[in-house]
Design an enzyme around this catalytic site. Structure first.
Site, mmCIF file in Angstrom:
data_model
loop_
_atom_site.group_PDB
_atom_site.id
_atom_site.type_symbol
_atom_site.label_atom_id
_atom_site.label_comp_id
_atom_site.label_asym_id
_atom_site.label_seq_id
_atom_site.Cartn_x
_atom_site.Cartn_y
_atom_site.Cartn_z
ATOM 1 N N ARG A 184 0.808 -1.224 -0.095
ATOM 2 C CA ARG A 184 0.055 0.016 -0.019
ATOM 3 C C ARG A 184 0.864 1.206 -0.070
ATOM 4 O O ARG A 184 2.048 1.104 0.497
ATOM 5 C CB ARG A 184 -0.899 0.152 1.278
ATOM 6 N N GLU A 210 -3.708 7.656 -4.095
ATOM 7 C CA GLU A 210 -4.482 6.944 -5.248
ATOM 8 C C GLU A 210 -5.921 7.504 -5.316
ATOM 9 O O GLU A 210 -6.762 7.631 -4.354
ATOM 10 C CB GLU A 210 -4.571 5.506 -4.979
ATOM 11 N N HIS A 223 -2.091 0.175 -9.605
ATOM 12 C CA HIS A 223 -2.536 -0.874 -8.599
ATOM 13 C C HIS A 223 -3.254 -1.872 -9.213
ATOM 14 O O HIS A 223 -4.245 -2.193 -9.016
ATOM 15 C CB HIS A 223 -3.486 0.056 -7.715
HETATM 16 P P1 NAD Z 1 -0.198 -11.517 4.676
HETATM 17 O O1 NAD Z 1 -0.999 -11.408 5.660
HETATM 18 O O2 NAD Z 1 -0.400 -13.066 4.129
HETATM 19 O O3 NAD Z 1 1.169 -11.152 4.925
HETATM 20 C C1 NAD Z 1 1.501 -9.863 5.453
HETATM 21 C C2 NAD Z 1 2.867 -10.057 6.169
HETATM 22 O O4 NAD Z 1 3.272 -8.859 7.058
HETATM 23 C C3 NAD Z 1 2.716 -10.923 7.617
HETATM 24 O O5 NAD Z 1 3.634 -12.010 7.535
HETATM 25 C C4 NAD Z 1 2.896 -10.166 8.616
HETATM 26 O O6 NAD Z 1 3.536 -10.869 9.753
HETATM 27 C C5 NAD Z 1 3.903 -9.047 8.112
HETATM 28 N N1 NAD Z 1 3.844 -7.935 9.038
HETATM 29 C C6 NAD Z 1 2.854 -7.297 9.466
HETATM 30 N N2 NAD Z 1 3.277 -6.029 9.976
HETATM 31 C C7 NAD Z 1 4.650 -6.050 9.802
HETATM 32 C C8 NAD Z 1 5.678 -5.200 10.125
HETATM 33 N N3 NAD Z 1 5.554 -4.063 10.761
HETATM 34 N N4 NAD Z 1 6.719 -5.405 9.551
HETATM 35 C C9 NAD Z 1 7.216 -6.521 9.010
HETATM 36 N N5 NAD Z 1 6.314 -7.400 8.646
HETATM 37 C C10 NAD Z 1 4.935 -7.278 8.898
HETATM 38 O O7 NAD Z 1 -0.698 -10.689 3.410
HETATM 39 P P2 NAD Z 1 -0.486 -10.823 1.882
HETATM 40 O O8 NAD Z 1 -1.811 -11.496 1.417
HETATM 41 O O9 NAD Z 1 0.840 -11.249 1.481
HETATM 42 O O10 NAD Z 1 -0.541 -9.392 1.569
HETATM 43 C C11 NAD Z 1 0.139 -8.178 1.724
HETATM 44 C C12 NAD Z 1 -0.126 -6.891 1.391
HETATM 45 O O11 NAD Z 1 -0.343 -6.763 -0.008
HETATM 46 C C13 NAD Z 1 -1.836 -6.788 1.716
HETATM 47 O O12 NAD Z 1 -1.926 -6.262 2.866
HETATM 48 C C14 NAD Z 1 -2.242 -5.624 0.616
HETATM 49 O O13 NAD Z 1 -2.075 -4.396 1.204
HETATM 50 C C15 NAD Z 1 -1.382 -5.685 -0.497
HETATM 51 N N6 NAD Z 1 -1.988 -6.289 -1.658
HETATM 52 C C16 NAD Z 1 -1.749 -5.573 -2.795
HETATM 53 C C17 NAD Z 1 -2.301 -5.806 -3.873
HETATM 54 C C18 NAD Z 1 -1.924 -5.229 -5.095
HETATM 55 O O14 NAD Z 1 -2.754 -5.170 -5.951
HETATM 56 N N7 NAD Z 1 -0.940 -4.567 -5.144
HETATM 57 C C19 NAD Z 1 -2.905 -7.322 -4.081
HETATM 58 C C20 NAD Z 1 -3.166 -8.048 -2.920
HETATM 59 C C21 NAD Z 1 -2.661 -7.577 -1.870
#
Ligand code: NAD
Length: 339
Positions: free
Chosen positions: A258, A287, A305
């Site tokens: 994000r 955005e 995005h």
């Molecule tokens: P997920 O929940 O599987 O993984 C997130 C990871 O981040 C976890 O392992 C968590 O422990 C870690 N985390 C949380 N806070 C943290 C911190 N302060 N420092 C380090 N690590 C931390 O999520 P995911 O499915 O892998 O998705 C990650 C993010 O990607 C989503 O939250 C979303 O914002 C974004 N996303 C973007 C798109 C896009 O179109 N670009 C699509 C899907 C998801």
């Protein structure tokens, strides 16, 4: 026995047509056709939808008229509602504690976009190492002089990812896929990662990923950072001046999480000073606006995005949405993606 009522927000599914046919046979689907949030609220107050058991939102793009789903709106739902089944991985349009307080279960489309998002991260990582946005500018200029200038400039700056270090910020579902694609089984990068929760020894072994307990140490040791954490109070500006200053001179950064996880103005300064060589950004601070300074930078790859945006993702969103309702209301099978 009468069929449970399901309130459909937005359009019916367009990919899972067979599942949808069966769904309509098992449930009485009522559609919301309100043209505004106020109209939706009025419809709820008039009990227009009846004794709804589940709310179904099978598309990310459609069915957003009632949003935001805050406490006031949730308090107007019929007492019969037990499930809210939505597409999409995020749920920032919804007050989850208020939903839980009403004893309504929430499911989303977690996982559906992992392949698409990690593919896009792979593209961005390649693009920041090889400066492909700049190369595209050179080719599209249609000007032989610019073409040659771009070619010669890139020859001085591009390097292979192979053997270089990826610093993964967060090692969740998407980042694990990114690591699989760019690590030793893919592009051949070495992988370090930082996460608030350390992965199991089995996962570290499988991905050949080394845990680094300190975020700034990760910055200091990496050639390219990949950011993949949820946007939370604790991750707001997680990547800031202190982190960027700690990164190696001439290193790169990619963000598919994000926009506000990175302090945008401080990233721009790091790029302007030349401390960072390039950036690949799928997500943006404000955005759908994109910062003009970033638009002007040829060493920055920008996408709109689109990480998770592919037909396969949308089809999987629909499958998860419909199956979760069916499992919950009819077959008593476990939910696939409860939040
Ligand atoms: P997920 O929940 O599987 O993984 C997130 C990871 O981040 C976890 O392992 C968590 O422990 C870690 N985390 C949380 N806070 C943290 C911190 N302060 N420092 C380090 N690590 C931390 O999520 P995911 O499915 O892998 O998705 C990650 C993010 O990607 C989503 O939250 C979303 O914002 C974004 N996303 C973007 C798109 C896009 O179109 N670009 C699509 C899907 C998801």
């Amino acid at each position: 026995m009468s069929r449970p009522i399901v309130l459909l927000l937005g359009e019916p599914p367009i990919y899972q047509t067979e599942l949808w046919k069966a769904f309509e046979a098992n449930f009485r689907v009522v559609r919301d056709t309100s043209s505004s949030r106020d109209a939706f609220i009025a419809a709820l107050k008039e009990n227009k939808f009846g004794a709804v058991s589940a709310i179904l939102k099978p598309s990310v793009e459609a069915g957003n008229i009632p949003s935001p789903w805050n406490k006031d709106l949730i308090s107007l739902l019929p007492p019969s509602v037990r499930l809210f089944s939505a597409a999409g991985a995020g749920f920032d349009y919804l007050d989850l504690p208020s939903l839980n307080a009403r004893d309504i279960t929430f499911t989303n489309g977690r996982g559906a976009g992992d392949t698409a998002t990690s593919d896009l991260a792979l593209y961005l990582i390649l693009s920041v190492f090889r400066l492909t946005s700049y190369a595209e500018f050179g080719a599209r200029s249609g000007d032989p002089k610019v073409f040659d200038e771009v070619h010669n400039e890139i020859a001085k700056k591009a390097v292979n990812p192979k053997g270089r270090v990826l610093g993964a910020v967060g090692l969740g579902a998407i980042q694990k896929e990114i690591v699989r694609k760019v690590g030793y089984t893919g592009l051949g990068m070495k992988v370090l990662y930082y996460d608030v929760v350390r992965a199991s020894p089995e996962v570290e072994e499988k991905l050949q990923a080394e845990y680094v307990a300190d975020l700034l140490e990760l910055a200091r040791r990496s050639d390219c950072i990949s950011v993949s954490v949820p946007y939370l109070d604790s991750t707001h500006h997680l990547i800031n001046k202190e982190f960027l200053d700690a990164m190696k001179p001439g290193s790169r950064i990619v963000n598919t999480s994000r926009g506000k996880v990175i302090h945008e103005a401080e990233l721009v300064s790091a790029l302007e000073s030349g401390h960072l060589l390039s950036a690949g950004l799928d997500v943006h601070y404000d955005e759908p606006k994109v910062l003009p300074k970033l638009i002007a930078m040829r060493n920055v790859t920008l996408t709109a995005h689109i990480g998770g945006v592919a037909q396969d993702t949308h089809s999987e969103f629909e499958r998860l949405c419909l199956t979760n309702v069916d499992n919950f209301l009819r077959t008593n099978e476990p939910l696939l993606t409860e939040v």
